[in-house]
Design a protein around this motif. Structure first.
Motif, PDB file in Angstrom:
ATOM      1  N   UNK A   1       0.843  -1.205   0.000  1.00  0.00           N
ATOM      2  CA  UNK A   1       0.000   0.000   0.000  1.00  0.00           C
ATOM      3  C   UNK A   1       0.876   1.253   0.000  1.00  0.00           C
ATOM      4  N   UNK A   2       2.044   1.160   0.649  1.00  0.00           N
ATOM      5  CA  UNK A   2       2.880   2.346   0.818  1.00  0.00           C
ATOM      6  C   UNK A   2       4.053   2.474  -0.146  1.00  0.00           C
ATOM      7  N   UNK A   3       4.586   1.349  -0.595  1.00  0.00           N
ATOM      8  CA  UNK A   3       5.813   1.447  -1.410  1.00  0.00           C
ATOM      9  C   UNK A   3       5.875   0.393  -2.515  1.00  0.00           C
ATOM     10  N   UNK A   4       6.820   0.650  -3.426  1.00  0.00           N
ATOM     11  CA  UNK A   4       7.095  -0.339  -4.461  1.00  0.00           C
ATOM     12  C   UNK A   4       8.523  -0.797  -4.245  1.00  0.00           C
ATOM     13  N   UNK A   5       8.728  -2.078  -4.018  1.00  0.00           N
ATOM     14  CA  UNK A   5      10.059  -2.543  -3.663  1.00  0.00           C
ATOM     15  C   UNK A   5      10.518  -3.593  -4.677  1.00  0.00           C
ATOM     16  N   UNK A   6      11.763  -3.429  -5.129  1.00  0.00           N
ATOM     17  CA  UNK A   6      12.299  -4.422  -6.065  1.00  0.00           C
ATOM     18  C   UNK A   6      13.358  -5.259  -5.359  1.00  0.00           C
ATOM     19  N   UNK A   7      13.148  -6.544  -5.344  1.00  0.00           N
ATOM     20  CA  UNK A   7      14.131  -7.423  -4.698  1.00  0.00           C
ATOM     21  C   UNK A   7      14.913  -8.168  -5.766  1.00  0.00           C
ATOM     22  N   UNK A   8      16.222  -8.273  -5.554  1.00  0.00           N
ATOM     23  CA  UNK A   8      17.046  -8.967  -6.537  1.00  0.00           C
ATOM     24  C   UNK A   8      17.988  -9.933  -5.807  1.00  0.00           C
ATOM     25  N   UNK A   9      18.227 -11.065  -6.444  1.00  0.00           N
ATOM     26  CA  UNK A   9      19.161 -12.061  -5.907  1.00  0.00           C
ATOM     27  C   UNK A   9      18.922 -12.424  -4.442  1.00  0.00           C
ATOM     28  N   UNK A  10      17.721 -12.713  -4.114  1.00  0.00           N
ATOM     29  CA  UNK A  10      17.413 -13.117  -2.741  1.00  0.00           C
ATOM     30  C   UNK A  10      17.826 -14.577  -2.511  1.00  0.00           C
ATOM     31  N   UNK A  11      17.963 -14.912  -1.263  1.00  0.00           N
ATOM     32  CA  UNK A  11      18.275 -16.298  -0.919  1.00  0.00           C
ATOM     33  C   UNK A  11      17.010 -17.088  -0.627  1.00  0.00           C
ATOM     34  N   UNK A  12      16.111 -16.356   0.036  1.00  0.00           N
ATOM     35  CA  UNK A  12      14.885 -17.030   0.489  1.00  0.00           C
ATOM     36  C   UNK A  12      13.744 -16.013   0.572  1.00  0.00           C
ATOM     37  N   UNK A  13      12.555 -16.434   0.160  1.00  0.00           N
ATOM     38  CA  UNK A  13      11.372 -15.579   0.327  1.00  0.00           C
ATOM     39  C   UNK A  13      10.349 -16.388   1.116  1.00  0.00           C
ATOM     40  N   UNK A  14       9.902 -15.814   2.260  1.00  0.00           N
ATOM     41  CA  UNK A  14       8.919 -16.562   3.060  1.00  0.00           C
ATOM     42  C   UNK A  14       7.613 -15.787   3.131  1.00  0.00           C
ATOM     43  N   UNK A  15       6.525 -16.529   3.067  1.00  0.00           N
ATOM     44  CA  UNK A  15       5.201 -15.935   3.257  1.00  0.00           C
ATOM     45  C   UNK A  15       4.792 -16.233   4.704  1.00  0.00           C
ATOM     46  N   UNK A  16       4.503 -15.163   5.451  1.00  0.00           N
ATOM     47  CA  UNK A  16       4.243 -15.336   6.882  1.00  0.00           C
ATOM     48  C   UNK A  16       2.838 -14.855   7.236  1.00  0.00           C
ATOM     49  N   UNK A  17       2.163 -15.667   8.017  1.00  0.00           N
ATOM     50  CA  UNK A  17       0.853 -15.252   8.508  1.00  0.00           C
ATOM     51  C   UNK A  17       0.779 -15.591   9.987  1.00  0.00           C
TER      52      UNK A  17
END
Ligand code: ASP
Length: 501
Positions: free
Chosen positions: A33-49
């Motif tokens: 809602x607040x920002x646009x973020x570009x991620x590059x070359x990540x090691x891990x992406x987790x979805x948290x709830x």
């Protein structure tokens, strides 16, 4: 420079441009809602709830991450969701209130609207062109028997080419056995990544009933058929209208016939002018596809893709020349030379319907097929004759069966011949429908429908390839039918080589 040379050049340059400005597969854009973020070359992406990780992806899972987010979004499960990105140096970024996760678009994708415009223009022309030229064409056919004779020959030819095409596909799949070499791990990954896409296609619940299909050729409302671009119904209505206009033999009927002839001519002229932008359009369409296409998935499905492409190559460059030689005296090289623009448009748009106006123009002016034959054989072929699609469906069904460990016996393979022929008839001449109709083929031999998830990733590329024989076969049928009717007009080589515009 000749137009077809420009188009071929555009195709090559588009592919190069697309691969230079390809979509980075290790980059994702996350909009909150607040920002646009570009991620590059990540090691891990987790979805948290609620502070617990509900799913976790590694650095090579761009597509899976995007698809997983859209799955949650569709299920309206994104409120309270956090996405945590961990980088190789241990840095972390946590984003909440995420509204979109996507690839990062490059210039190659941003230019695509030019290509879309071209497709729209051709599609816009297709329906009035078919309607007008077929009404005018049918009114010049001498009698009903004559129409039935041309119809019979066309359908017999289409049925024969489809059966041969499917047989070629089955032979290739049996010899190469692409599904036997798929590692279990790749299978799992593909099924997971494309599960949602596959399900949405399965949910469309397609079926093919011959009787319904035939009954549906007669439109309840011809204007609805026209507005929906249903070619078979339009063909039926136009033939009937043309026949009865010719039987009236009055001045008023002649005015109507002249009107449609004039309209048809205007549409043809429009196609020729629209082709001016073909090189730019082809460039942008190819660039966008190459840029977006994940080449890693092509590697995973390399053997399968090569099997389909090998089958399509045999179909186009062995079956078609052989049929041309058997049924006509038309020189093979000259035939293929006239098809260059048709091939380029079909390949870049993946749509037989969008290519139809170009095919019609080329068939009449470069191959010498009379309008009354081209205006009937081509729209019919565009809808029912899809050899490339039928071959693809046969190979795809065999591939999925092999991956799942099914050994299809001869009877089952004969079932594939029949159902793939029907499924191809029922395939709409627009991008991607061949894959949906494949479900019918899978069901007929008891192979799990979810298996289409295995091949969705390369469907776009194979769609481009299979659309080419789909349209060439229509031109071929035109030449075969016209020459059997002894009404093929001779076209000089220079004339056949010149641009139409
Ligand atoms: N794109 C194909 C065509 O328009 C149909 C398909 O195979 O999906 O001919």
């Amino acid at each position: 420079m000749k137009l077809h040379t420009q188009i071929v050049l555009a195709l090559i340059l588009g592919a190069v441009f697309g691969s230079i400005f390809h979509v980075n597969q290790r980059k994702i854009q996350i909009k909150t809602i607040l920002e646009e973020y570009t991620a590059e070359n990540w090691n891990e992406v987790s979805f948290i709830k609620k502070d617990s990780v509900i799913n976790k992806f590694d650095g090579n899972s761009q597509l899976s991450i995007i698809k997983y987010f859209s799955l949650l979004k569709n299920k309206k499960e994104i409120s309270g969701l956090k996405i945590e990105i961990i980088f190789p140096d241990g840095n972390k970024k946590i984003l909440s209130d995420v509204v979109e996760v996507s690839k990062v678009k490059t210039i190659a994708l941003l230019l695509k609207p030019i290509g879309d415009l071209f497709i729209k223009l051709l599609t816009m022309i297709a329906v009035p062109l078919v309607l007008a030229s077929l009404i005018a064409g049918a009114s010049s056919l001498s009698d009903l028997k004559h129409i039935a004779k041309i119809g019979g020959k066309t359908i017999a030819f289409y049925a024969m080419t489809a059966v041969i095409a499917i047989t070629i596909g089955l032979i290739c799949a049996n010899i190469i056995q692409p599904g036997k070499f798929m590692p279990e791990e790749n299978k799992k990954r593909l099924l997971e990544t494309f599960q949602e896409d596959a399900q949405s296609k399965i949910d469309q619940n397609v079926s093919m009933n011959i009787v319904d299909f035939l009954v549906n050729i007669v439109p309840r409302n011809p204007f609805k058929a026209i507005s929906e671009g249903d070619f078979l119904q339009i063909v039926f209505f136009a033939i009937m209208t043309g026949i009865f206009l010719s039987q009236l033999k009055t001045e008023k009927a002649k005015v109507v016939i002249d009107f449609f002839e004039g309209l048809g001519n205007a549409m043809i002229l429009m196609v020729e002018k629209v082709m001016y932008i073909a090189p730019y359009a082809v460039f942008t369409l190819i660039a966008a596809t190459v840029a977006e296409f994940g080449f890693s998935i092509l590697q995973t499905l390399l053997l399968y893709s090569l099997t389909v492409i090998l089958g399509l190559t045999i179909l186009t460059f062995v079956e078609y020349p052989a049929l041309l030689k058997i049924f006509t005296k038309f020189p093979v090289v000259k035939f293929f030379k006239t098809q260059r623009q048709v091939i380029a448009v079909a390949f870049s748009t993946s749509s037989s319907a969008a290519t139809l106006p170009v095919t019609m123009d080329i068939c009449e002016k470069k191959l010498g097929v009379p309008n009354r034959i081209a205006s009937f054989v081509l729209p019919l072929g565009t809808t029912v004759n899809m050899d490339g699609t039928a071959l693809y469906q046969a190979v795809a069904a065999m591939f999925i069966a092999q991956v799942y460990g099914f050994d299809l016996n001869l009877t089952q393979q004969l079932t594939i011949v029949l159902t793939a022929a029907l499924a191809a008839v029922g395939t709409a001449p627009v991008p991607g429908v061949g894959l949906i109709m494949l479900i019918i083929v899978l069901k007929s031999v008891g192979v799990p429908e979810e298996g289409i998830a295995l091949i969705i990733g390369v469907d776009r590329l194979l769609d481009m390839c299979r659309t080419v024989p789909n349209v060439i076969a229509d031109s071929l049928a035109c030449v075969v039918v016209a020459s059997s009717e002894k009404s093929l007009r001779e076209i000089k080589d220079e004339e056949a080589n010149n641009d139409l515009i």
